[in-house]
Design a protein around this motif. Structure first.
Motif, PDB file in Angstrom:
ATOM      1  N   ASN A  16       0.809  -1.182  -0.178  1.00  0.00           N
ATOM      2  CA  ASN A  16       0.111   0.050  -0.091  1.00  0.00           C
ATOM      3  C   ASN A  16       0.995   1.090   0.127  1.00  0.00           C
ATOM      4  O   ASN A  16       0.696   2.310  -0.588  1.00  0.00           O
ATOM      5  CB  ASN A  16      -0.799  -0.096   1.153  1.00  0.00           C
ATOM      6  CG  ASN A  16      -2.108  -0.860   1.063  1.00  0.00           C
ATOM      7  OD1 ASN A  16      -2.256  -1.794   0.302  1.00  0.00           O
ATOM      8  ND2 ASN A  16      -2.675  -1.297   2.137  1.00  0.00           N
ATOM      9  N   ALA A  19       2.645   1.720  -3.615  1.00  0.00           N
ATOM     10  CA  ALA A  19       1.331   2.131  -4.397  1.00  0.00           C
ATOM     11  C   ALA A  19       1.301   3.524  -4.362  1.00  0.00           C
ATOM     12  O   ALA A  19       1.113   4.496  -5.245  1.00  0.00           O
ATOM     13  CB  ALA A  19       0.211   1.485  -4.093  1.00  0.00           C
ATOM     14  N   SER A  23       2.459   6.519  -6.914  1.00  0.00           N
ATOM     15  CA  SER A  23       1.609   7.480  -7.526  1.00  0.00           C
ATOM     16  C   SER A  23       2.149   9.179  -7.247  1.00  0.00           C
ATOM     17  O   SER A  23       1.990   9.958  -8.201  1.00  0.00           O
ATOM     18  CB  SER A  23       0.148   7.419  -6.984  1.00  0.00           C
ATOM     19  OG  SER A  23      -0.589   8.169  -7.551  1.00  0.00           O
ATOM     20  N   SER A  36      -6.696   7.724  -3.781  1.00  0.00           N
ATOM     21  CA  SER A  36      -7.669   6.523  -3.705  1.00  0.00           C
ATOM     22  C   SER A  36      -8.027   6.097  -5.087  1.00  0.00           C
ATOM     23  O   SER A  36      -7.941   4.788  -5.401  1.00  0.00           O
ATOM     24  CB  SER A  36      -8.767   6.818  -2.724  1.00  0.00           C
ATOM     25  OG  SER A  36      -9.604   5.770  -2.756  1.00  0.00           O
ATOM     26  N   ALA A  37      -8.365   6.829  -5.837  1.00  0.00           N
ATOM     27  CA  ALA A  37      -8.970   6.401  -7.336  1.00  0.00           C
ATOM     28  C   ALA A  37      -7.647   5.841  -8.093  1.00  0.00           C
ATOM     29  O   ALA A  37      -7.929   5.077  -8.803  1.00  0.00           O
ATOM     30  CB  ALA A  37      -9.329   7.945  -7.937  1.00  0.00           C
ATOM     31  N   THR A  39      -4.845   4.574  -6.833  1.00  0.00           N
ATOM     32  CA  THR A  39      -4.360   3.165  -6.554  1.00  0.00           C
ATOM     33  C   THR A  39      -5.302   2.131  -6.179  1.00  0.00           C
ATOM     34  O   THR A  39      -4.885   0.949  -6.050  1.00  0.00           O
ATOM     35  CB  THR A  39      -3.457   3.532  -5.334  1.00  0.00           C
ATOM     36  OG1 THR A  39      -4.517   3.868  -4.052  1.00  0.00           O
ATOM     37  CG2 THR A  39      -2.554   4.470  -5.211  1.00  0.00           C
ATOM     38  N   GLY A  40      -6.571   2.539  -6.206  1.00  0.00           N
ATOM     39  CA  GLY A  40      -7.537   1.396  -5.917  1.00  0.00           C
ATOM     40  C   GLY A  40      -7.553   1.011  -4.523  1.00  0.00           C
ATOM     41  O   GLY A  40      -8.278   0.176  -3.947  1.00  0.00           O
ATOM     42  N   LEU A  41      -6.818   1.761  -3.434  1.00  0.00           N
ATOM     43  CA  LEU A  41      -7.072   1.690  -2.242  1.00  0.00           C
ATOM     44  C   LEU A  41      -8.155   2.677  -1.564  1.00  0.00           C
ATOM     45  O   LEU A  41      -8.549   3.228  -2.041  1.00  0.00           O
ATOM     46  CB  LEU A  41      -5.548   2.248  -1.447  1.00  0.00           C
ATOM     47  CG  LEU A  41      -4.506   1.478  -1.587  1.00  0.00           C
ATOM     48  CD1 LEU A  41      -3.203   2.065  -1.211  1.00  0.00           C
ATOM     49  CD2 LEU A  41      -4.574  -0.043  -1.615  1.00  0.00           C
ATOM     50  N   SER A  42      -8.710   1.853  -0.362  1.00  0.00           N
ATOM     51  CA  SER A  42      -9.918   2.739   0.186  1.00  0.00           C
ATOM     52  C   SER A  42      -9.416   4.030   0.650  1.00  0.00           C
ATOM     53  O   SER A  42      -8.291   3.927   1.076  1.00  0.00           O
ATOM     54  CB  SER A  42     -10.363   1.634   1.305  1.00  0.00           C
ATOM     55  OG  SER A  42      -9.592   1.812   2.551  1.00  0.00           O
TER      56      SER A  42
END
Ligand SMILES: [Zn+2]
Length: 391
Positions: A16, A19, A23, A36-37, A39-42
């Motif tokens: 995490n 990532a 970015s 968040s958008a 990396t796809g992490l919450s």
């Protein structure tokens, strides 16, 4: 069992972090929502990772932007002062050493011309790198302890065994133990790659290759090389020497090449070869000699003919790359490529079109690199940066 679970949690945390750091490194500035958008992490995970990175001083808030109706959003970026990386370009006409901060802003540089007579005497090059490292650290006024590592771009093939060996057939380096030789001068972490590969990496991330999934970066200096980007990553080949593009045959039984074979592309489009064909083989300052040839071409039919022929050969070579690899972009860089490009690009495109399949050519653009002749050193500096970002 519990150990294994702990290890998995630790791995996930590191992933995490990596990532988010990647970015921020590639996009320079982002809000938590954008991270968040991207990396796809919450949002919660991003908030946690960012808190940690800010606490450690790696990430800083760089400003606020208005958001529709809500509170202003904080923009985040790498803290330029957290650490530094150094890139070295062992070029054919000069050795460059450049120091960058975490945002890849250049903070200091040192350049040493290579005497054409002494060629690439290993001791001379190692001495230049050692002086350059000391100079950029002193000139930038930073603490040496903050240097994360040094990346070195070499014009040759790298053999990664128990120790790093460099094979530079065209300039007389036969299994040179470059890592060991440099170790006598510095204790900083060292990473090595081929110079065309590091140029390709820099153009892919920060220059003309941004966003490309499949691209070919062509490097033209005294000699010629290339770097293949496949699926967004540099293609390495079995010995990380993919795309010794200069040594593809363009004329059976043609001009003698520095590698010992004949008719190689490099024997027509490398700066060495262009000057030789022009009748000016031994130029003490190759960069100036090539610039003068290009200037002369407006008035001299001989100079113009040499350059037109160069565009034909280079276009034919690029046409082959297009047929083989179907790249969406071909980017031409290197000091000679950037000098020749503005005049030769139309001829190169024309020749490449004639020498490649219509359908493949139509899907490709051929352009010049955007990062200038420093691209090899900048790309080399991304080697230690990669280790840092991946944790
Ligand atoms: Zn060759």
């Amino acid at each position: 069992m519990r150990d294994r679970k702990r290890a998995t949690v630790r791995d996930l945390r590191r992933e995490n972090r990596a990532a988010v750091l990647w970015s921020l490194y590639l996009e320079q500035s982002r809000s938590r929502q954008e991270l968040s958008a991207a990396t796809g992490l919450s949002p919660a995970s991003v908030t946690n990772v960012i808190r940690e990175l800010i606490d450690e001083g790696i990430v800083i808030e760089t400003g606020l932007v208005e958001s529709d109706g809500g509170r202003p959003r904080a923009m985040l970026g790498m803290n330029p002062e957290y650490g530094y990386v150094i890139g070295v370009d062992i070029g054919e006409t000069r050795t460059r050493v450049e120091l960058f901060d975490l945002t890849m802003a250049e903070r200091a540089k040192a350049e040493y011309p290579l005497d054409q007579a002494a060629q690439h005497d290993v001791a001379v090059v190692v001495g230049q790198i050692a002086s350059g490292l000391a100079k950029v650290i002193a000139d930038s006024g930073i603490d040496k302890g903050a240097v994360l590592g040094v990346g070195i771009g070499v014009p040759g093939i790298i053999e990664r065994g128990p120790e790093v060996l460099v094979h530079g057939q065209t300039y007389g380096w036969d299994a040179v133990p470059l890592g060991r030789l440099l170790r006598a001068h510095t204790d900083l972490p060292l990473r090595f790659d081929n110079g065309a590969q590091t140029m390709g990496q820099a153009e892919l991330w920060f220059g003309a290759g941004r966003g490309a999934r499949n691209a070919v970066m062509v490097l033209i200096g005294s000699g010629t090389g290339a770097s293949l980007i496949s699926g967004g990553a540099t293609y390495q080949g079995a010995t990380s020497s993919a795309a010794e593009f200069g040594h593809v045959t363009v004329a059976l039984g043609g001009r003698k090449c520095r590698c010992g074979a004949s008719g190689c592309l490099e024997a027509y489009v490398g700066a060495d070869a262009i000057l030789e064909r022009y009748g000016q083989p031994i130029a003490p300052d190759q960069e100036r000699a090539l610039a003068e040839l290009i200037d002369a071409a407006d008035a001299s039919p001989h100079a113009a003919a040499i350059l037109d022929e160069t565009a034909q050969y280079l276009g034919a070579g690029i046409g082959t790359l297009i047929n083989l690899f179907n790249p969406e972009r071909v980017i031409i860089g290197g000091w000679a490529g950037l000098l020749l490009g503005p005049r030769l690009l139309p001829g190169i495109r024309e020749s490449a079109r004639n020498q490649s399949l219509h359908h493949l050519f139509a899907a490709t653009s051929i352009d010049l690199g955007k990062l200038g002749p420093d691209a090899v050193a900048r790309g080399a500096a991304t080697l230690p940066m990669e280790s840092f970002l991946n944790g």
